[in-house]
Design a protein around this motif. Structure first.
Motif, PDB file in Angstrom:
ATOM      1  N   TYR A 128       0.825  -1.212   0.000  1.00  0.00           N
ATOM      2  CA  TYR A 128       0.000   0.000   0.000  1.00  0.00           C
ATOM      3  C   TYR A 128       0.863   1.267   0.000  1.00  0.00           C
ATOM      4  O   TYR A 128       0.615   2.219  -0.749  1.00  0.00           O
ATOM      5  N   HIS A 129       1.879   1.266   0.838  1.00  0.00           N
ATOM      6  CA  HIS A 129       2.791   2.411   0.937  1.00  0.00           C
ATOM      7  C   HIS A 129       3.440   2.697  -0.423  1.00  0.00           C
ATOM      8  O   HIS A 129       3.515   3.851  -0.866  1.00  0.00           O
ATOM      9  N   LYS A 184       0.770   4.128  -2.749  1.00  0.00           N
ATOM     10  CA  LYS A 184       0.410   5.494  -2.352  1.00  0.00           C
ATOM     11  C   LYS A 184       1.450   6.509  -2.823  1.00  0.00           C
ATOM     12  O   LYS A 184       1.111   7.612  -3.250  1.00  0.00           O
ATOM     13  N   ALA A 239      -8.011  -0.146  -6.828  1.00  0.00           N
ATOM     14  CA  ALA A 239      -8.920   0.625  -5.973  1.00  0.00           C
ATOM     15  C   ALA A 239      -8.651   2.120  -6.045  1.00  0.00           C
ATOM     16  O   ALA A 239      -9.563   2.930  -5.867  1.00  0.00           O
ATOM     17  N   LEU A 240      -7.420   2.499  -6.318  1.00  0.00           N
ATOM     18  CA  LEU A 240      -7.024   3.899  -6.140  1.00  0.00           C
ATOM     19  C   LEU A 240      -6.582   4.593  -7.412  1.00  0.00           C
ATOM     20  O   LEU A 240      -6.127   5.738  -7.386  1.00  0.00           O
ATOM     21  N   TYR A 297       2.773   4.971  10.040  1.00  0.00           N
ATOM     22  CA  TYR A 297       1.586   4.700  10.841  1.00  0.00           C
ATOM     23  C   TYR A 297       0.329   5.188  10.121  1.00  0.00           C
ATOM     24  O   TYR A 297      -0.693   4.498  10.096  1.00  0.00           O
ATOM     25  N   GLU A 298       0.388   6.383   9.534  1.00  0.00           N
ATOM     26  CA  GLU A 298      -0.814   6.867   8.837  1.00  0.00           C
ATOM     27  C   GLU A 298      -1.159   5.968   7.654  1.00  0.00           C
ATOM     28  O   GLU A 298      -2.335   5.800   7.318  1.00  0.00           O
ATOM     29  N   LEU A 350      -3.268   3.292   9.100  1.00  0.00           N
ATOM     30  CA  LEU A 350      -4.632   3.768   9.345  1.00  0.00           C
ATOM     31  C   LEU A 350      -5.459   3.722   8.062  1.00  0.00           C
ATOM     32  O   LEU A 350      -6.611   3.295   8.046  1.00  0.00           O
ATOM     33  N   GLU A 351      -4.854   4.199   6.991  1.00  0.00           N
ATOM     34  CA  GLU A 351      -5.567   4.243   5.713  1.00  0.00           C
ATOM     35  C   GLU A 351      -5.831   2.840   5.177  1.00  0.00           C
ATOM     36  O   GLU A 351      -6.898   2.554   4.632  1.00  0.00           O
ATOM     37  N   GLU A 378      -8.707   1.175   6.773  1.00  0.00           N
ATOM     38  CA  GLU A 378      -9.949   1.687   6.174  1.00  0.00           C
ATOM     39  C   GLU A 378     -10.230   1.060   4.811  1.00  0.00           C
ATOM     40  O   GLU A 378     -11.368   0.778   4.453  1.00  0.00           O
ATOM     41  N   LEU A 379      -9.165   0.894   4.041  1.00  0.00           N
ATOM     42  CA  LEU A 379      -9.307   0.329   2.696  1.00  0.00           C
ATOM     43  C   LEU A 379      -9.847  -1.101   2.787  1.00  0.00           C
ATOM     44  O   LEU A 379     -10.707  -1.507   1.988  1.00  0.00           O
ATOM     45  N   ARG A 439     -11.477  -2.351   5.507  1.00  0.00           N
ATOM     46  CA  ARG A 439     -12.813  -2.283   6.108  1.00  0.00           C
ATOM     47  C   ARG A 439     -13.880  -2.005   5.055  1.00  0.00           C
ATOM     48  O   ARG A 439     -14.962  -2.591   5.061  1.00  0.00           O
ATOM     49  N   SER A 440     -13.568  -1.094   4.136  1.00  0.00           N
ATOM     50  CA  SER A 440     -14.566  -0.690   3.142  1.00  0.00           C
ATOM     51  C   SER A 440     -14.780  -1.752   2.076  1.00  0.00           C
ATOM     52  O   SER A 440     -15.679  -1.633   1.251  1.00  0.00           O
ATOM     53  N   ALA A 466     -12.716  -2.385  -0.312  1.00  0.00           N
ATOM     54  CA  ALA A 466     -12.044  -2.018  -1.570  1.00  0.00           C
ATOM     55  C   ALA A 466     -10.946  -3.008  -1.915  1.00  0.00           C
ATOM     56  O   ALA A 466     -10.653  -3.240  -3.089  1.00  0.00           O
TER      57      ALA A 466
END
Lengths: 343, 343, 343, 343
Positions: A159-160, A163, A193-194, A296-297, A300-301, A304-305, A307-308, A310
């Motif tokens: 993910y990092h 992003k 997804a992004l 860390y952020e 967090l993201e 959420e990804l 959880r949703s 995606a």
């Protein structure tokens, strides 16, 4: 408590009793482990091949740096989470004070502990683990904690890396992902997804390529083990971005050769070396980016990804007592999905 | 050729014969119109309400700034497209030389022509239209040109606005779209395709909100016409980003009140005024962004987004001879989908 | 200890004895105040005009949110600074745990204390002040702590605002700074140090404009109090970026009118209201940004900027016992330079 | 006209008469050369060492890709400049139509001509040169055209490289520039003008380091030719950004070793190879960026930077008839300042 401990370099993990972790500072948190992922770096640490980087522990040492669990005890200074919370643990325990921590670049913290990796802080191959409040991410209740295990390290790296390149890719760009193990598959999911690009997946396994077609891929390349570079006929020099999730010398070389002028090579897997000619790097305005887990952020993201819905994550569960088996299955390449240990 | 011409402010469009457009410079291109969208601004231009901004044409004047078609003639300096190509037309004919054009900020070109809008350059409510090579985007063959009509103006504005905020939104952020007409629906689609946020849709119509649930929306708000601000109970001060696709004074006020500290209000629709207190703007660190159509590169990307199926576009076709009917249907709010004129 | 305390809205500050601050938590720090700046917001808090935003304290209340000093006592959990360190205090005491804190967006922390402002936490108009380790920035020894007083609030706002626009301005762009009080002058210095644009300074005082010529300004505009907008003849619609360091309705209006298509209005001063037409905001693609002090990392960077000599700061010192005089001199506009109280 | 022509690989340049350039298309422009810089790549082209990349011209071929001059003739489609204008020539003649051109990424245009380099388009070692209107930047009258010669290629590379890293560097960061030839010196100037960082200059010549102290450098490192890496004691692993303006294998290695976690290596000079370990690149999250000249907008900005006096440029003039001498002086390393040929 029970733990799967490393008793020496090259030795089998031993399922045995060790002392329970205790709170040591006001921001400490004790977590009952629900699951801890088994990672390629655990194999390297166990073999001793990272000894020159990480040093040598006083054995026994508890591995495991990819953990979810339930908070069972908190230090006097902890108010953000409470006993009973389900949490994912960011792999580092960071200082919170240095400029990098203050600016959200946690992974660059020079004073961080790295449980299960740094050879002095116990990790998550155990019933309980000590961490800090700053490492905890409260998990949403819609899903099981198990759905987030790999998110704390392997998927976090994917993910990092994705992003960081989002500002540079746009509809119509061509992005190649080399290597469709767990990290590569997850990178594909994050890209789908992004962003909206032409996704090309490459692997040495035709089966994995077939599976990848579910993940938004518009084209696939079967890489020949013999002459990898020849697998790319007609694409060399035309690609905007390559994610190398293998990191072998041959995949790095192919990745570099695929790039068009202004292109980027994002290195996610590691192992080999890239011979980067400065004449090529300048004449073709190439950027090469290495990626080191995620801040860390980012975690967090990513929570959420997931959880949703995606992106989704899967795993293969082993009881903690079979930790050695999980290590060997990972080593043999037999696994499909992340191996996780359940105490 | 036949065209639907404006013969005076406030007059009905007249379906009549006008002179064919001719090549005037080496970079000119003549396009046979497949379809041209009818836009709210066509209503405003026809009424004369934009006269103080745009001036007054020598009537008759041909409206239409949202056109797809087929190239039928090219100037001596044109090599990038050829006769027979299906093309979408970027709404501006830009100079290509000024700093803004050179840097990809086409919409800021001070020397641009705006066919169908600038009151001196004929637009697309006709069988043929003159444009420039720099305005043409070659269309992919997988889809019909009709699938791209609205992309040249209305959807372009939505995409451009979304693209500009992508660097500021992340998984877990809450984004509200106010107004679910065509532009708002398309903004939702773009946000779903290019990000993973908690999408909240708001409208005064319950039916539109029901439809929006297909577009990746996680929650909806039915806005009361009487007291719009009261519709937002419990959300005020908590939202990261608002797209106002209505632009009425009441929606702008609600949008501003919704924002948390550091939040952004992106204005896509226009009409009303926002009273922005500098105390609030600084104390809450608010950013307000106006959006003006989209640059040429935005259109290239949007065409790719539609081609790949990441977003879809629909329309309601009228024969060119019924242009006046299309204008009146748009004006009455009876339409669902973009009205397009087909010569 | 001695302090200059507010005993009621509209009352003169009283120089009297109050209780010493004490450590209350493991991350607390007690600082002996070297100097605390007097800010326009102190006048507003004292008058009671911010009562509807901030509430009403139990008087007496100690103002002061712009402080440098020396650490005299630290909590058990503090290791990053030690007794004797010279420190500048970021104006907020933030939680360190929420997503905004973790990502470096400290100013958005919803659980922050704001000493001297929030009506419950004592500020720096005193011999000692309690703060937290996360608010402390160690000061370099090359300069006096006095050189950093205003950096903790007033200059921080200017630096933060400039930093946010740097990605949008380039050599050849025209930037107007309206209002050459301390914040405006400091914004000019930051712009000179960190960019190379055509800087235009505007003020109602010819003397201030003359002084501004030392700060890298290429042109000046004397603003007429009667008809401010007329002062800008020939520039309206041509400017890339405006910093409004006044924030009056007339300066906001002028700022907006100055902008070219795609331009930005950065609001630093506050007071008046801006009537923002959505037609203009979209048709001219205008961005309006409010600015709220600055994050902790901004302060770290600003301390470096001052240390390196790239920007300089000046002040007028008053003994703490003359706090009321300083307030009145600030109120009267007699001051040139930041007023600071020295216990 | 007279020109200094290459008659074969490895041959001396011959000062002789060749045919005048003529307009070939409506956007063409003929420029009377005021000066053309002599560049290291001219030496490589002449030697034949780039033959495998660039091919082989039909000799005689006119080198020179760094030119300023006066417009003497324009094509029918040219209106942005006129006869008599002083202009700097961007090194490429780009198509203006492809996506890269449209988005301001001119250097990536796949259809560009590169006069003096591409082995088929004549360059600026001559009295006149043919270019296109899209390559011309009108020069400000405050300075002589000679002040902008090197800006069209060598300084452009430095400026472009600096501009790309500006989003990543902040006050307090440490930036090392390796190699203080013209490009390195100019990079230092650009960094001083556009940022405020701790600048460290490194070179094998003590004299050059002394000179660099005028350019905003806070520290210098004398690099040992024998064991370059040993020159950096105490800095390895601590630097945020390195510009390598040499590009030798040893400087690339040192640059990489200097970087802290998250650091960037920007390659400006070229020649050697970098062995990039994927383990190091990921574990230390290293980014390596190659830089290829600069886009047209970069040149516009650089011309402004020079005009404003923020950076300055110097040169050593040779008559065109002594082109061979200039080549040899450059080759021998005897030059201080950019060599330029004046017809």
């Amino acid at each position: 408590m029970l733990a799967a401990v490393m008793t020496g370099f090259g030795q089998e993990l031993s399922h045995t009793t060790v002392e329970d972790p205790r709170l040591q500072g006001p921001e400490d948190v004790i977590v009952r482990v629900e699951a801890t992922g088994v990672c390629g770096s655990d194999l390297h640490i166990r073999s001793g091949s990272l000894q020159n980087v990480l040093g040598r522990p006083d054995f026994p040492y508890v591995l495991g740096h990819e953990t979810v669990g339930t908070v069972v005890e908190i230090g006097a200074g902890v108010s953000a989470i409470k006993v009973g919370d389900a949490v994912a643990l960011h792999p580092l325990i960071t200082c919170g004070i240095c400029q990098d921590c203050r600016a959200g670049r946690d992974m660059y913290c020079a004073d961080a502990l790295f449980p299960g990796v740094d050879q002095r802080t116990s990790g998550g191959f155990a019933e309980f683990v000590r961490t800090g409040v700053r490492s905890c991410v409260k998990l949403p209740k819609e899903l099981s904690p198990m759905d987030f295990v790999a998110a704390t390290d392997a998927w976090l790296t994917a993910y990092h890396a994705v992003k960081r390149v989002l500002p540079f890719i746009r509809p119509g760009f061509t992005v190649v992902v080399i290597g469709l193990g767990g990290v590569g598959q997850f990178a594909l999911q994050c890209l789908s997804a992004l962003s909206s690009v032409n996704l090309v997946a490459a692997d040495i396994s035709g089966d994995r390529l077939s599976d990848a077609r579910q993940l938004g891929v518009s084209d696939t390349v079967l890489v020949s083990s013999d002459r990898p570079i020849d697998s790319w006929n007609g694409r060399l020099g035309s690609v905007d971005l390559v994610f190398d999730c293998v990191g072998a010398t041959s995949s790095l070389e192919s990745g570099l050769a695929l790039l068009r002028r202004g292109g980027m090579l994002s290195i996610v897997g590691a192992g080999g070396d890239l011979n980067l000619s400065s004449v090529a790097a300048t004449g073709r305005e190439i950027t090469v980016m290495g990626n080191y887990v995620g801040h860390y952020e980012d975690l967090l993201e990513l929570v959420e990804l997931i959880r949703s819905g995606a992106v989704t994550s899967s795993h293969v569960a082993y009881p903690l007592s079979q930790a050695e088996q999980a290590m060997q299955d990972l080593s043999s390449g037999r696994l499909s999905g992340r191996a996780v240990l359940v105490p």
